[in-house]
Enzyme design. Structure first.
Site, PDB file in Angstrom:
ATOM      1  N   THR A 162      56.624 -31.108  38.946  1.00  0.00           N
ATOM      2  CA  THR A 162      56.587 -31.557  37.556  1.00  0.00           C
ATOM      3  C   THR A 162      56.153 -30.413  36.642  1.00  0.00           C
ATOM      4  OG1 THR A 162      56.067 -33.778  38.313  1.00  0.00           O
ATOM      5  CG2 THR A 162      55.570 -33.289  35.995  1.00  0.00           C
ATOM      6  N   GLU A 246      44.390 -37.594  40.620  1.00  0.00           N
ATOM      7  CA  GLU A 246      45.841 -37.752  40.447  1.00  0.00           C
ATOM      8  C   GLU A 246      46.248 -39.197  40.774  1.00  0.00           C
ATOM      9  OE1 GLU A 246      48.395 -35.333  42.943  1.00  0.00           O
ATOM     10  OE2 GLU A 246      50.192 -36.167  42.021  1.00  0.00           O
ATOM     11  N   LEU A 341      64.396 -61.507  34.004  1.00  0.00           N
ATOM     12  CA  LEU A 341      64.267 -62.413  32.848  1.00  0.00           C
ATOM     13  C   LEU A 341      65.198 -62.010  31.703  1.00  0.00           C
ATOM     14  CD1 LEU A 341      60.386 -62.933  32.791  1.00  0.00           C
ATOM     15  CD2 LEU A 341      62.115 -64.704  33.220  1.00  0.00           C
TER      16      LEU A 341
HETATM   17  C1  LIG Z   1      59.522 -37.174  40.027  1.00  0.00           C
HETATM   18  C2  LIG Z   1      58.627 -36.546  41.041  1.00  0.00           C
HETATM   19  C3  LIG Z   1      57.621 -35.682  40.616  1.00  0.00           C
HETATM   20  C4  LIG Z   1      56.794 -35.046  41.555  1.00  0.00           C
HETATM   21  N1  LIG Z   1      55.872 -34.118  41.122  1.00  0.00           N
HETATM   22  C5  LIG Z   1      55.239 -33.355  42.063  1.00  0.00           C
HETATM   23  C6  LIG Z   1      54.421 -32.261  41.655  1.00  0.00           C
HETATM   24  O1  LIG Z   1      54.239 -31.993  40.465  1.00  0.00           O
HETATM   25  N2  LIG Z   1      53.843 -31.500  42.628  1.00  0.00           N
HETATM   26  C7  LIG Z   1      54.017 -31.746  43.962  1.00  0.00           C
HETATM   27  O2  LIG Z   1      53.481 -31.012  44.780  1.00  0.00           O
HETATM   28  N3  LIG Z   1      54.784 -32.806  44.378  1.00  0.00           N
HETATM   29  C8  LIG Z   1      55.390 -33.590  43.453  1.00  0.00           C
HETATM   30  N4  LIG Z   1      56.184 -34.642  43.868  1.00  0.00           N
HETATM   31  C9  LIG Z   1      56.331 -34.899  45.286  1.00  0.00           C
HETATM   32  C10 LIG Z   1      55.691 -36.193  45.787  1.00  0.00           C
HETATM   33  O3  LIG Z   1      54.298 -36.093  45.797  1.00  0.00           O
HETATM   34  C11 LIG Z   1      56.284 -36.436  47.191  1.00  0.00           C
HETATM   35  O4  LIG Z   1      57.651 -36.789  46.997  1.00  0.00           O
HETATM   36  C12 LIG Z   1      55.561 -37.520  47.960  1.00  0.00           C
HETATM   37  O5  LIG Z   1      54.267 -37.100  48.311  1.00  0.00           O
HETATM   38  C13 LIG Z   1      56.318 -37.905  49.239  1.00  0.00           C
HETATM   39  O6  LIG Z   1      56.662 -36.777  49.982  1.00  0.00           O
HETATM   40  P1  LIG Z   1      58.188 -36.589  50.484  1.00  0.00           P
HETATM   41  O7  LIG Z   1      59.076 -36.755  49.304  1.00  0.00           O
HETATM   42  O8  LIG Z   1      58.285 -35.323  51.232  1.00  0.00           O
HETATM   43  O9  LIG Z   1      58.459 -37.797  51.435  1.00  0.00           O
HETATM   44  P2  LIG Z   1      58.195 -37.831  53.020  1.00  0.00           P
HETATM   45  O10 LIG Z   1      56.841 -37.345  53.313  1.00  0.00           O
HETATM   46  O11 LIG Z   1      59.351 -37.190  53.702  1.00  0.00           O
HETATM   47  O12 LIG Z   1      58.243 -39.391  53.280  1.00  0.00           O
HETATM   48  C14 LIG Z   1      59.466 -40.104  53.496  1.00  0.00           C
HETATM   49  C15 LIG Z   1      59.073 -41.533  53.897  1.00  0.00           C
HETATM   50  O13 LIG Z   1      58.338 -41.497  55.122  1.00  0.00           O
HETATM   51  C16 LIG Z   1      57.103 -42.169  54.928  1.00  0.00           C
HETATM   52  N5  LIG Z   1      56.062 -41.522  55.749  1.00  0.00           N
HETATM   53  C17 LIG Z   1      55.747 -40.216  55.821  1.00  0.00           C
HETATM   54  N6  LIG Z   1      54.696 -40.040  56.633  1.00  0.00           N
HETATM   55  C18 LIG Z   1      54.323 -41.271  57.078  1.00  0.00           C
HETATM   56  C19 LIG Z   1      53.309 -41.762  57.935  1.00  0.00           C
HETATM   57  N7  LIG Z   1      52.399 -40.941  58.491  1.00  0.00           N
HETATM   58  N8  LIG Z   1      53.248 -43.080  58.175  1.00  0.00           N
HETATM   59  C20 LIG Z   1      54.139 -43.921  57.611  1.00  0.00           C
HETATM   60  N9  LIG Z   1      55.122 -43.535  56.774  1.00  0.00           N
HETATM   61  C21 LIG Z   1      55.208 -42.222  56.514  1.00  0.00           C
HETATM   62  C22 LIG Z   1      56.793 -42.045  53.458  1.00  0.00           C
HETATM   63  O14 LIG Z   1      55.863 -43.016  53.031  1.00  0.00           O
HETATM   64  C23 LIG Z   1      58.166 -42.216  52.854  1.00  0.00           C
HETATM   65  O15 LIG Z   1      58.478 -43.579  52.766  1.00  0.00           O
HETATM   66  C24 LIG Z   1      56.963 -35.324  42.937  1.00  0.00           C
HETATM   67  C25 LIG Z   1      57.953 -36.228  43.356  1.00  0.00           C
HETATM   68  C26 LIG Z   1      58.790 -36.819  42.437  1.00  0.00           C
HETATM   69  C27 LIG Z   1      59.864 -37.738  42.931  1.00  0.00           C
END
Ligand SMILES: Cc1cc2nc3c(=O)[nH]c(=O)nc-3n(C[C@H](O)[C@H](O)[C@H](O)COP(=O)(O)OP(=O)(O)OC[C@H]3O[C@@H](n4cnc5c(N)ncnc54)[C@H](O)[C@@H]3O)c2cc1C
Length: 383
Positions: A162, A246, A341
């Site tokens: 972001t 956060e 709704l």
């Molecule tokens: C619009 C937007 C803004 C963002 N801004 C920032 C930012 O400014 N800085 C930054 O660093 N990040 C940012 N993010 C990243 C965000 O924090 C991550 O997308 C989030 O933490 C999930 O990580 P991932 O996308 O790698 O999903 P993954 O970790 O790959 O997860 C995929 C799925 O697997 C599940 N999962 C993973 N591990 C486990 C577990 N141990 N047990 C059960 N389920 C699990 C998750 O819950 C999810 O449903 C942003 C994301 C978005 C979409």
């Protein structure tokens, strides 16, 4: 209905009116255009800074007001009602993830340089942890920094960051000792213009469209010794420490958005007629709205409870995870109920509810997913 009794004082409420006025006059009228343009003016950082929105919990010597967490909570709730999840994310991100780690772990020199400029809105900051291959699993990051001479050489990439496109600096998490798992992580302050720091892409999103969300690359990016933020090898603990506010800020944003969603639902159902009467008169509609108000109130009280603990200096890990999960999921649920709704109108771009519905969906993902919140809660239960 009364909201934050026993949480917010008259001073907080007076500040709420100031932020609300800014939101109503300077953000809301342009929000739809900014969402469509997938960008908002950089000058908004300066305006928000003039109102003191970036320095509410920081010391006066860096340009803050030391007003505290409750004031920032008020600002987050009100900004989330600006008509664009993206604008709220950009501004709130500056006040929280982009400055919090510098305040918590920076040296006085780093604070003078980065925090002071960010609080003034002169510099835009970003926080880069997530990578294409590692989000929830922070210890699995691949970006790494190796010592060279006095400084460091950074290589790797970040995604979903972001404010990353226009950031003047990014706080980057990187492995400094790949053999030590989460203990081998450190954080760095990387300035725009540093050779090898590349904004590789602006990402297109389902919601939060006005915020810039970047993919960043670091190619043999040379950093001075004082780019290290906090202690070497302490990055994981720093990231986890920073997550607390956060996550609370995401819960507070969800509360503010859900208030709007409920208002939108009430206004629409009162105005829409079917079978010779306003649909708000059907008992089923009234009960749905009552359920929505109840869900909102439950999430609000859970979030305010975590807020009070956090403001009192407690390490409220479980309560914060519960608030983040419950409030963000509540907001999605209310957006979906409100869209239903609206009938067909809910599916049309000209009605605001579609934007709420898209924006809300980020809540249970960003800042740690609901599943990761459950992991934290389960650990607190000794599981
Ligand atoms: C619009 C937007 C803004 C963002 N801004 C920032 C930012 O400014 N800085 C930054 O660093 N990040 C940012 N993010 C990243 C965000 O924090 C991550 O997308 C989030 O933490 C999930 O990580 P991932 O996308 O790698 O999903 P993954 O970790 O790959 O997860 C995929 C799925 O697997 C599940 N999962 C993973 N591990 C486990 C577990 N141990 N047990 C059960 N389920 C699990 C998750 O819950 C999810 O449903 C942003 C994301 C978005 C979409």
């Amino acid at each position: 209905m009364s909201t934050g009794f026993a949480t917010f004082t008259e001073e907080h409420e007076a500040f709420r009116r100031t932020v609300r006025q800014f939101v109503e006059r300077e953000l809301k009228p342009h929000a739809t255009a900014w969402e469509e343009a997938e960008a908002f003016p950089r000058a908004l950082f300066g305006r928000a800074a003039e109102l003191g929105l970036f320095g509410l919990k920081y010391e006066e010597k860096y340009g803050g007001t030391n007003a505290g967490f409750f004031f920032e909570a008020v600002a987050i709730e009100e900004l989330s009602k600006c008509g664009s999840g993206g604008v709220a994310a950009g501004l709130v991100g500056q006040a929280t993830i982009a400055t919090g780690p510098i305040h918590l772990f920076g040296t006085d020199v780093q604070k003078q340089k980065f925090l002071t400029r960010a609080i003034k809105g002169e510099w835009v900051g970003a926080f880069g942890v997530t990578e294409a291959g590692a989000g929830s699993d922070v210890a699995g990051l691949r970006t790494h920094a190796r010592r060279e001479g006095d400084g460091w050489v950074l290589n790797g990439s970040k995604t979903y960051i972001t404010n990353g496109v226009r950031a003047d600096y990014v706080i980057v998490a990187a492995k400094t000792d790949p053999t030590r798992g989460h203990k081998g992580l450190s954080m760095f302050l990387v300035e725009k213009g540093t050779p090898g720091f590349i904004v590789s892409k602006q990402l297109k999103k389902v919601g939060w469209r006005a915020s810039d969300t970047a993919e960043l690359t670091f190619e043999d990016c040379r950093l001075p010794a004082d780019a290290l933020l906090g202690d070497e090898g302490n990055g994981f603990a720093q990231i986890m420490g920073n997550f607390q506010w956060e996550r609370l800020s995401l819960a507070l944003g969800a509360i503010g958005s859900a208030e709007e969603i409920l208002e939108v639902a009430i206004a629409f159902t009162k105005g829409r007629e079917a079978f010779g009467q306003s649909i708000a008169k059907f008992q089923v509609t009234k009960h749905k709205l009552a359920d929505m108000a109840t869900e909102l109130e439950a999430a609000r009280q859970l979030t305010y409870h975590a807020l009070r603990l956090h403001a009192a200096g407690e390490w409220a890990l479980g309560q914060t995870a519960m608030a983040k999960k419950y409030a963000t999921e509540m907001c999605c649920k209310l957006a979906d109920m409100s869209l239903q709704l609206h009938g067909g109108a809910g599916y049309m771009m000209e009605y605001d509810i579609q934007r709420h519905w898209r924006d809300a969906r980020l809540g249970p993902i960003g800042g740690g997913t609901s599943e990761i919140m459950n992991e934290i809660i389960a650990k607190q239960l000794g599981l």
